[in-house]
Write a protein that holds these residues in place. Structure first.
Motif, short mmCIF file in Angstrom:
data_model
loop_
_atom_site.label_atom_id
_atom_site.label_comp_id
_atom_site.label_asym_id
_atom_site.label_seq_id
_atom_site.Cartn_x
_atom_site.Cartn_y
_atom_site.Cartn_z
N GLY A 1 1.22 -1.20 -0.37
CA GLY A 1 -0.21 0.02 -0.17
C GLY A 1 1.02 1.64 0.20
N HIS A 2 -0.10 2.54 0.17
CA HIS A 2 1.10 4.10 0.44
C HIS A 2 1.40 3.58 1.78
CE1 HIS A 2 -1.33 5.41 -3.07
NE2 HIS A 2 -0.15 5.57 -3.40
N GLU A 3 2.93 4.64 2.27
CA GLU A 3 4.11 4.48 3.24
C GLU A 3 3.89 5.83 3.17
OE1 GLU A 3 5.14 2.33 5.20
OE2 GLU A 3 4.53 0.45 4.08
N ALA A 4 4.12 6.20 4.73
CA ALA A 4 4.85 8.21 4.74
C ALA A 4 5.96 8.25 4.70
CB ALA A 4 3.74 8.33 6.05
N CYS A 5 6.71 9.28 4.67
CA CYS A 5 7.70 10.05 4.95
C CYS A 5 8.17 9.58 6.33
CB CYS A 5 7.80 11.20 4.72
SG CYS A 5 9.57 11.72 5.58
N GLY A 6 9.16 8.77 6.50
CA GLY A 6 9.51 8.01 8.15
C GLY A 6 10.32 9.47 9.15
N GLY A 7 10.80 10.25 8.15
CA GLY A 7 11.03 11.31 9.27
C GLY A 7 11.95 12.48 8.27
N VAL A 8 11.37 13.96 8.38
CA VAL A 8 12.05 14.83 7.41
C VAL A 8 13.63 14.87 7.55
CG1 VAL A 8 12.78 17.34 7.94
CG2 VAL A 8 10.98 16.22 8.61
N GLY A 9 13.87 14.32 5.83
CA GLY A 9 15.15 14.28 5.82
C GLY A 9 15.49 13.25 5.70
N GLN A 10 15.00 12.31 6.02
CA GLN A 10 14.64 10.98 5.15
C GLN A 10 14.72 10.39 3.53
OE1 GLN A 10 13.43 7.75 8.10
NE2 GLN A 10 14.25 8.55 9.70
N VAL B 1 9.57 4.12 -1.36
CA VAL B 1 8.85 4.86 -2.60
C VAL B 1 7.98 4.65 -3.02
CG1 VAL B 1 9.04 1.36 -3.38
CG2 VAL B 1 9.83 3.41 -5.08
N MET B 2 7.35 3.40 -1.65
CA MET B 2 5.92 3.56 -1.59
C MET B 2 5.11 4.97 -1.13
SD MET B 2 5.47 0.62 -3.97
CE MET B 2 3.73 0.89 -3.48
N GLN B 3 5.74 5.43 -0.59
CA GLN B 3 5.46 7.12 -0.38
C GLN B 3 5.16 7.69 -1.77
OE1 GLN B 3 7.62 9.66 1.83
NE2 GLN B 3 6.87 11.36 0.97
N GLN C 1 5.35 10.34 -3.58
CA GLN C 1 6.17 11.36 -4.09
C GLN C 1 6.14 12.08 -5.09
OE1 GLN C 1 10.35 10.16 -3.93
NE2 GLN C 1 10.25 7.99 -3.81
N SER C 2 4.63 12.00 -5.87
CA SER C 2 4.95 12.67 -7.08
C SER C 2 3.45 13.76 -6.46
CB SER C 2 4.19 11.95 -8.06
OG SER C 2 4.85 10.69 -8.15
N ILE C 3 3.41 13.33 -5.05
CA ILE C 3 2.18 14.43 -4.53
C ILE C 3 2.81 15.33 -3.64
CG2 ILE C 3 -0.38 14.38 -3.27
CD1 ILE C 3 -1.46 11.96 -5.03
N ASP C 4 3.11 14.52 -2.28
CA ASP C 4 3.79 15.22 -2.03
C ASP C 4 4.75 14.37 -1.00
OD1 ASP C 4 4.45 16.61 0.73
OD2 ASP C 4 2.58 16.33 1.84
N LEU C 5 6.46 14.99 -0.70
CA LEU C 5 7.50 14.52 0.24
C LEU C 5 7.40 14.89 1.40
CD1 LEU C 5 9.95 15.40 -3.09
CD2 LEU C 5 9.73 13.55 -2.07
N GLN C 6 6.34 14.79 1.87
CA GLN C 6 6.13 15.57 3.61
C GLN C 6 8.31 14.80 4.10
OE1 GLN C 6 4.87 11.45 3.89
NE2 GLN C 6 2.57 12.43 3.75
N GLY C 7 8.72 15.71 3.43
CA GLY C 7 10.24 16.82 4.39
C GLY C 7 10.88 15.56 3.80
N CYS C 8 11.18 14.63 2.91
CA CYS C 8 11.83 13.30 3.05
C CYS C 8 12.86 13.50 1.11
CB CYS C 8 11.00 12.25 2.76
SG CYS C 8 10.44 10.95 4.43
N GLY C 9 13.26 13.00 1.15
CA GLY C 9 14.20 13.70 0.06
C GLY C 9 13.73 12.22 -0.97
N PHE C 10 13.20 13.23 -2.45
CA PHE C 10 13.16 11.65 -3.56
C PHE C 10 14.22 10.41 -3.31
CE2 PHE C 10 12.01 15.49 -5.52
CZ PHE C 10 10.75 15.00 -5.89
N ASN C 11 13.47 9.28 -3.34
CA ASN C 11 13.80 8.00 -3.74
C ASN C 11 12.95 7.15 -4.77
OD1 ASN C 11 15.89 5.60 -2.69
ND2 ASN C 11 13.73 5.21 -1.13
N PRO C 12 14.15 6.63 -5.42
CA PRO C 12 13.82 6.06 -6.26
C PRO C 12 13.21 4.52 -6.28
CG PRO C 12 15.00 7.36 -7.43
CD PRO C 12 15.57 7.19 -6.02
N TRP C 13 14.13 3.67 -4.91
CA TRP C 13 14.22 2.47 -5.04
C TRP C 13 14.02 2.06 -3.55
CZ3 TRP C 13 15.82 0.83 -9.20
CH2 TRP C 13 16.92 1.33 -9.69
N PRO C 14 13.16 1.36 -3.87
CA PRO C 14 13.07 0.68 -2.38
C PRO C 14 13.78 0.53 -1.17
CG PRO C 14 12.58 -1.42 -3.95
CD PRO C 14 13.05 -0.31 -4.78
#
Lengths: 261, 243
Positions: B198-207, B211-213, B215-228
């Protein structure tokens, strides 16, 4: 002197006739009476003085005890005030119960001897307390140096990256060396010994972590990690021993305080 | 004569006339041990020192990753090869060959789902899932839950929105993300849904973002990451449990 001449028909005539004798006797009575009164006053003052000293000493001590000791500065101030109050007791030891030389011979009388003995008991119990207090203060002063050394180790972060390890290892190694050379008396020796042993454990564990890291040896590194965690756990023994050693000194101090005051 | 002295700690009564000295009970007398024990700071200092957590050094991370990969390989599920076919829907202006090539490279990339010990093999038809390159307007035809705005997964279909494949998203582009990384991310994300995520949330600002977040909609403070992330390497679809 002829008795018949003294027993004259009238008393006035007798006094007139023998005034020199009477003056001498009256003078002697006056001097003896005056001395007796002055002696009583001197002995009373003697008792008042050591009573005052005792009360003042207790007040100084209690005032020092009531000082706050939250910050390090306050703790040092309080320790200094207690030391000062304790030193004051010791310095009064020799002179306080020496009665005035002109009346001191009167101690042959039980009433006066009791006063002197009471004074001496007061001083002795106070000095006994003071000596125990000095032992506690000396212990705390020595322990304070150890606390300072341990506090100086930079242990602020809960997570340490590999870049921090060398500095940690160096800090613990330096502390371990310094603790070994700390001065200690009999009371502080057990605390110092356990501190030296446990801090060396942490030092050795850190050296092993750094060595295993350098060798990129996973098995050795994993073991060193466990060793490091165990070594930190052993530091609790310092607290236990420190509290125990202080209690050994505080229990008789409490008893001595109650006895003296 | 009788004098009374009031002190900070109690009342000291000094009787001088009779030669008797009496000091009234002081609050301090019963607590002198406690007062002095409070001066001791060693126990507090030593018990406050806790064993630090040693962050895993780089060489150990690499060793562990290699061991993990080997372990996964050894314990790979019965169906260690995941087959899929590729198709399109609607008007496609993007290069389908490039789509196939890049999607396959992403799926078999050592940083991707293949870390679970599986490989992805394109087949001419059928397969365990169908990878679709779809015109944006065609997305809702797969499922009412799919919008023309983003990519989607519906049943066995892993659908990549052609507009996103060609142009990523505004937020991605504004953050300086490359189109190749976006393609990695969108293929991994939608395939991740098929794998059972399912969808995941950002684990913490700066992390790094899972990949299941979204990311196209909202990074929630996380950095882009294309990989699981390591914690995402499981699949109910393939029977691979989270370790």
């Amino acid at each position: 002197m002829n008795l018949k001449r003294i027993i004259s028909p009238s008393l006035g005539q007798k006094i007139y006739t023998h005034r020199k004798v009477i003056i001498i006797i009256a003078t002697i009575l006056l001097v003896v009476g005056g001395y007796a009164l002055w002696s009583k006053y001197t002995w009373d003052e003697y008792e008042v003085e050591y009573g005052k000293w005792h009360t003042t000493t207790q007040d100084q001590l209690n005032t020092a005890l009531m000082l706050p000791a939250v910050t390090e500065k306050e703790r040092l101030t309080k320790l200094g005030a207690l030391k000062k109050a304790s030193d004051g007791i010791t310095s009064a030891r020799t002179s306080l119960c020496n009665a005035n030389i002109l009346v001191s011979w009167q101690r042959i009388a039980p009433a006066f001897r009791d006063r002197e003995e009471k004074c001496q008991r007061t001083v002795d119990t106070s000095v006994a307390f003071s000596q125990k207090m000095q032992a506690v203060i000396t212990y705390l002063e020595q322990e304070q140096v150890l606390t300072g050394l341990i506090s100086a180790i930079p242990v602020g972060k809960s997570e340490l990256a590999e870049a921090d390890w060398q500095a940690q290892a160096a800090a613990w190694h330096e502390t371990a060396s310094k603790v070994k050379t700390l001065p200690s008396n009999t009371d502080f020796a057990p605390t110092k010994q356990i501190a030296a042993e446990t801090i060396v454990k942490v030092d050795v564990a850190w050296q092993e972590v750094v060595a295993a890291h350098g060798a990129k040896d996973k098995a050795r590194y994993t073991k060193a990690q466990t060793q490091l965690a165990d070594s930190y756990g052993s530091l609790d023994a310092i607290a236990v021993t420190g509290a125990k050693q202080l209690k050994i000194l505080l229990d008789p101090l409490q008893a001595a305080y109650e006895n003296a005051f | 004569m009788c004098s009374m002295t009031y002190t900070a700690t109690g009342v000291a009564l000094l009787m001088t006339g009779g030669g008797a000295s009496l000091t009234a009970a002081s609050n301090t007398s019963s607590s002198i041990s406690a007062q002095i024990a409070a001066l001791q700071t060693l126990p507090a200092v030593t018990t406050s020192i806790k064993s630090p957590t040693l962050l895993e050094p780089a060489w150990l991370q690499q060793q562990n990753a290699a061991e993990e990969a080997a372990r996964r390989q050894a314990n790979a599920p019965q169906s260690s090869v995941v087959t899929y076919s590729v198709t399109t829907r609607g008007v496609i202006t993007a290069s389908v060959a490039e789509f196939k090539s890049q999607a396959n490279a992403t799926l078999n990339d050592a940083r991707g789902w293949s870390k679970m010990g599986v490989s992805f093999q394109e087949v001419a038809s059928g397969g365990m899932f169908t990878l679709v390159l779809s015109e944006a307007s065609q997305l809702p035809t797969f499922s009412p839950g799919c919008s023309a705005e983003y990519s989607c997964r519906a049943g066995q279909y892993v659908i990549i929105n052609q507009d996103r494949w060609l142009g990523a998203t505004t937020s991605w582009n504004q953050a300086g993300g490359s189109i190749r990384d976006y393609r990695h991310m969108v293929v991994n994300h939608e395939t991740g849904h098929w794998l059972g995520h399912g969808h995941e949330a950002c684990g913490g600002v700066g992390q790094s973002a899972p990949v299941m977040q979204q990311q196209s909609i909202d990074l929630q403070g996380c950095g882009f990451n294309p990989w699981p992330l390591a914690g995402e390497l499981w699949s109910t679809q393939l029977g691979i449990k989270k370790t």
